[in-house]
Design an enzyme around this catalytic site. Structure first.
Site, PDB file in Angstrom:
ATOM      1  N   CYS A  11       0.837  -1.201   0.000  1.00 41.13           N
ATOM      2  CA  CYS A  11       0.000   0.000   0.000  1.00 41.13           C
ATOM      3  C   CYS A  11       0.873   1.254   0.000  1.00 41.13           C
ATOM      4  O   CYS A  11       0.581   2.235  -0.692  1.00 41.13           O
ATOM      5  CB  CYS A  11      -0.913   0.016   1.221  1.00 41.13           C
ATOM      6  SG  CYS A  11      -2.143  -1.288   1.268  1.00 41.13           S
ATOM      7  N   CYS A  67     -23.904  39.662  10.477  1.00 43.71           N
ATOM      8  CA  CYS A  67     -24.688  39.591   9.249  1.00 43.71           C
ATOM      9  C   CYS A  67     -24.047  38.596   8.290  1.00 43.71           C
ATOM     10  O   CYS A  67     -22.980  38.039   8.563  1.00 43.71           O
ATOM     11  CB  CYS A  67     -24.799  40.961   8.586  1.00 43.71           C
ATOM     12  SG  CYS A  67     -23.210  41.609   8.023  1.00 43.71           S
ATOM     13  N   CYS A 115     -20.505  39.186   7.264  1.00 41.38           N
ATOM     14  CA  CYS A 115     -19.504  38.767   8.257  1.00 41.38           C
ATOM     15  C   CYS A 115     -19.152  37.290   8.082  1.00 41.38           C
ATOM     16  O   CYS A 115     -17.976  36.917   8.087  1.00 41.38           O
ATOM     17  CB  CYS A 115     -20.021  38.986   9.677  1.00 41.38           C
ATOM     18  SG  CYS A 115     -20.375  40.695  10.090  1.00 41.38           S
ATOM     19  N   ASP A 134     -36.553  -1.572   3.975  1.00 39.88           N
ATOM     20  CA  ASP A 134     -36.177  -2.956   4.186  1.00 39.88           C
ATOM     21  C   ASP A 134     -37.286  -3.549   5.061  1.00 39.88           C
ATOM     22  O   ASP A 134     -37.921  -2.833   5.836  1.00 39.88           O
ATOM     23  CB  ASP A 134     -34.827  -3.018   4.910  1.00 39.88           C
ATOM     24  CG  ASP A 134     -34.483  -4.442   5.318  1.00 39.88           C
ATOM     25  OD1 ASP A 134     -34.464  -5.309   4.431  1.00 39.88           O
ATOM     26  OD2 ASP A 134     -34.256  -4.671   6.520  1.00 39.88           O
ATOM     27  N   ASP A 194     -31.899  -1.236   8.669  1.00 38.94           N
ATOM     28  CA  ASP A 194     -31.344  -1.376  10.017  1.00 38.94           C
ATOM     29  C   ASP A 194     -30.198  -2.364  10.102  1.00 38.94           C
ATOM     30  O   ASP A 194     -29.541  -2.454  11.135  1.00 38.94           O
ATOM     31  CB  ASP A 194     -32.442  -1.814  10.993  1.00 38.94           C
ATOM     32  CG  ASP A 194     -32.805  -3.285  10.822  1.00 38.94           C
ATOM     33  OD1 ASP A 194     -32.847  -3.749   9.661  1.00 38.94           O
ATOM     34  OD2 ASP A 194     -33.036  -3.971  11.836  1.00 38.94           O
ATOM     35  N   ASP A 243     -27.819  -3.568   4.850  1.00 40.44           N
ATOM     36  CA  ASP A 243     -28.508  -2.380   4.342  1.00 40.44           C
ATOM     37  C   ASP A 243     -27.558  -1.193   4.175  1.00 40.44           C
ATOM     38  O   ASP A 243     -27.924  -0.187   3.563  1.00 40.44           O
ATOM     39  CB  ASP A 243     -29.634  -1.950   5.305  1.00 40.44           C
ATOM     40  CG  ASP A 243     -30.742  -2.989   5.389  1.00 40.44           C
ATOM     41  OD1 ASP A 243     -31.011  -3.637   4.365  1.00 40.44           O
ATOM     42  OD2 ASP A 243     -31.320  -3.148   6.472  1.00 40.44           O
TER      43      ASP A 243
END
Length: 798
Positions: free
Chosen positions: A27, A91, A94, A502, A684, A688
């Protein structure tokens, strides 16, 4: 012939990038090759031990370009996030200034300043000292401190200071206003004043009092506005400083050097300069009060954690001193100080502050309790599992604060406009004064027109229009058990017209139970032996039904199909029908009958031969049908995507009123369906996570796996599908509120700046005085804030 000289390069720069994904020496080599292939990179040294790479480069190489190349190669740069507390932003100009200053610092990838929270979040390619970033912001004229070192914000303290300043300014300005405007309104009063005091003395008194207003309570506008003007970055303070300063200076010349002004134009406007300061200070005090109310949801959450805990032996200790493994005693009615697990006792715990669910949850040994929840009538002893930032409550607060500080895509329009707004307003004011002077020759009239334009312009309302709605809306969402992990999900969810669910654990309880076992006696215990290493919801049902479970080895999960392991010397496989090449006819008949009832099927094979069938039923959640109906009422199409059999999925969908069903779908298939169909996805489980990440908006059930929760942009804390409709209703309310705010902020300026300039005067129309302009300007910000506060009353879907 002259020999060519060395090729010159632009000055070199050095970057230290922290990477993800470097797991071995190969790597390291790949990272270095990727970087050295970029034009302008002179040298790259990657370090597997630290996960960092040191790069020396020159143009055309950039940190952004190198990060993009690394991400494409599978080694994304891990950004560093620094939060700053920034005071003095008043504002949108700013916030734009703060963002530009921060983005100009070396190594900064992005910067977002938030006017409502008075914070700035800086994303860096490489570590930079937070104090260096704060120093750059301070140099730009704002008080900045690293958030970790900043004192806790106290909106009430700012509000009190502003009210005190407004009161002092009001006391000083009142005589000026009464003597000047009272004389105009009541001629007899005017004559009496001039007879008793004389015009020159009266003007001198007005000069003294107006000057005290400007150098006292009004000094803040000059201390911030004038330096900003000199840096060619004017803001709202600059408009006020120039407007009041011009009115005061002109009046002072008329008072002390009247010969310099034509006789027809000799009038003083000390009352305008003084009253403008009063009105703007009142507006800012009201704004500070509203901001404090806007952040009340976070304040309430933070205040839920007790400061003292009681140990099992009855002694009291500070919560900060608790460590994992210690045991605490919870008396009836006490708040839970930290996250833990019940080890003895029994009670019902009110978790509404986490989930929005008002019904207390029964707690027995082995159940988890969370910081901030309230113990019921029983006594509990709990073992500490997480403290401080590791508690659920702390993570909720952090997520809500992150969402509140984020910038929605709609903010880009506001940023583009406000970048030029103040300079354009100043140019319009100068043009207005010049035109009035040229047409009428009345210097006083020209001054009044120019000052009115300066004062009425209101980038404050523009700057607050979006962030204050996010601040209030995300806080209200947290109270209803909906966490927006990313602020932009608020905007995208509002436009969603399709929600895909699901099935298992989302629309159903996720706690299935075995309804029948067909086959030899070894089928159930053998299947349980295989499933004891699985995280699939059906595995828990098999284990619960089996009781005693044999030993298994060589376990292997087959995503989307099932699992297999060696039990008692034989290879057992448990999974869906698609896992096996052939199903015995006898078992197929039983399977079809069970599937027709909406039950899930687990086939069990020994050495590849299917010999048993386990049927499992998972009841729909009590609120699932109402959730589907609520989405349809909102104009959203509900759909179901399930890995279960078509018959089982359709049976559940029919009971819930869902017409669109995709069944027998593998995790990759869910991903493809979501990409094609668009909309939101609710899930969940671990399988998924890809679909949650790829969906337009990923909605994770808070009762699901950590992987799913991390992949979702919205988290439903109580795991109730009905909260999906609540989230959509809330997001739509927030976006509607933002549109109202932006319409007011922009429409106000578009309509009233021309009126202040006197465009309607030639047609017999009105022209705003500087005092009325100041009142309208202050009112505009208050209206935006008040409108946003209405989001506190959005109700969840029931």
């Amino acid at each position: 012939m002259t020999a060519p000289g060395p090729i010159s390069h632009p000055p070199s720069d050095t970057a230290r990038l922290t990477l993800e994904g470097m797991t071995c020496a190969s790597c390291v080599a790949r990272v270095e090759r990727v970087l050295q292939a970029q034009p302008g990179v002179e040298k790259a040294d990657a370090n597997f031990g630290t996960g960092e790479t040191l790069v020396r480069f020159h143009a055309p190489a950039t940190r952004e370009g190198m990060a993009a190349a690394l991400a494409k190669a599978g080694y994304p740069v891990r950004p560093v996030v620094v939060d700053l507390s920034v005071d003095g932003m008043t504002c949108a100009a700013c916030t734009g200034r703060v963002e530009r200053v921060l983005k100009a610092q070396p190594g900064v990838a992005a910067a977002v300043a938030n006017l409502a929270t008075r914070r700035a979040q800086v994303t860096l390619w490489e570590p930079v000292a937070p104090e260096a970033l704060a120093a750059a912001v301070r140099k730009a004229g704002f008080a900045a401190t690293p958030l970790a070192e900043a004192a806790p914000a106290d909106p009430r303290a700012e509000e009190r200071r502003l009210w005190a300043a407004a009161a002092l300014a009001g006391v000083l300005a009142a005589p000026v206003f009464v003597t000047e405007m009272g004389g105009h309104l009541i001629p007899a009063f005017h004559m009496w004043l001039h007879a008793q005091i004389g015009m020159q003395t009266l003007w001198l008194m007005q000069f003294v009092l107006a000057t005290l207003v400007l150098i006292g309570p009004g000094r803040r506008f000059y201390l911030k506005g004038v330096p900003a003007l000199l840096r060619a970055a004017p803001d709202m303070n600059s408009l006020v400083a120039v407007g009041t300063g011009a009115a005061w200076a002109y009046s002072t010349v008329v008072l002390f050097a009247p010969a310099l002004v034509p006789a027809a134009s000799r009038a003083v406007y000390f009352e305008a300069a003084a009253v403008i300061v009063v009105l703007i200070l009142i507006g800012r005090a009201m704004e500070a009060r509203a901001r404090g109310q806007a952040g009340a949801a976070i304040a309430r959450l933070v205040g839920l954690q007790p400061k003292v805990a009681r140990l099992e032996d009855g002694s009291e200790v500070p919560v900060a001193s608790l460590m994992p493994g210690m045991r605490i005693a919870l008396r009836p009615g006490e708040r839970v100080p930290v996250d833990g697990v019940v080890v003895s006792g029994g009670s019902a715990v009110d978790e509404s502050m986490l989930t929005g669910e008002p019904v207390p949850v029964a707690k027995t040994p082995g159940d988890a309790v969370s910081a901030g929840t309230v113990n019921g009538t029983g006594a509990l002893v709990a073992e500490v599992r997480a403290v401080g930032a590791g508690t659920v409550l702390a993570r909720i607060v952090a997520l809500v604060e992150e969402a509140q500080g984020s910038k929605l895509p709609v903010q880009a329009l506001v940023d583009r406009v406000t970048l030029w707004f103040v300079p354009v307003v100043m140019a319009v004011a100068l043009l207005t004064a010049a035109v009035w002077l040229a047409v009428t020759g009345d210097m006083a009239r020209a001054l009044v027109s120019g000052v009115s334009v300066l004062i009425i312009a209101c980038p404050c309302a523009m700057g607050l229009a979006v962030p204050v709605s996010i601040l209030v809306g995300s806080g209200r969402a947290a109270e209803l058990g909906v966490l927006f992990r990313r602020g932009e999900a608020l905007q995208r969810l509002a436009g969603v017209t399709r929600v895909s669910f699901d099935k298992t654990g989302t629309l159903t309880e996720g706690r299935p139970r075995v309804t029948a076992v067909h086959g030899p006696g070894w089928v159930l215990p053998g299947a349980a032996a295989v499933e004891q290493h699985s995280e699939h919801p059906l595995a828990a049902a098999v284990l619960a039904a089996a009781g005693e479970v044999p030993e298994a080895s060589d376990f292997r999960a087959l995503p989307g199909l099932g699992a297999e392991a060696r039990v008692a010397g034989a290879r057992l496989s448990v999974g869906a029908a698609r896992m096996f090449p052939a199903i015995p006819a006898r078992l197929q008949v039983l399977a079809d009958a069970a599937a027709g009832q909406g039950e899930s099927l687990l086939f069990v094979a020994r050495e590849g031969e299917v010999q048993g069938l386990i049927t499992v039923a998972d009841a729909p959640r009590a609120s699932a049908a109402r959730a589907v109906a609520a989405l349809q009422e909102l104009g959203v199409t509900p759909a179901m995507i399930s890995g279960d059999t078509p018959a089982a999925a359709r049976a559940v969908a029919a009971r819930l009123g869902i017409a669109e069903v995709e069944a027998g779908v593998l995790p990759e298939g869910k991903l493809d369906l979501i990409r094609r169909g668009g909309g939101a996805f609710v899930g969940d489980g671990i399988n998924d996570a890809p679909a949650l990440a790829a969906a337009e908006v990923g909605i994770a059930m808070g009762t699901g796996t950590d992987v799913a929760i991390e992949a979702g942009e919205v988290v439903l804390m109580r795991g109730d599908p009905l909260a999906v409709a609540t989230a959509i209703r809330l997001s739509r309310a927030v976006m509607h509120n933002i549109r109202q705010n932006l319409f007011w902020a922009f429409g106000y300026n578009v309509a009233l700046i021309p009126v202040a300039a006197g465009v309607l005067v030639p047609f017999g129309g009105p022209q705003l005085s500087p005092m009325l302009a100041a009142g309208a300007m202050a009112l505009s910000s208050v209206l935006v804030l008040t409108n946003a506060l209405r989001l506190r009353f959005v109700r969840g879907v029931e």
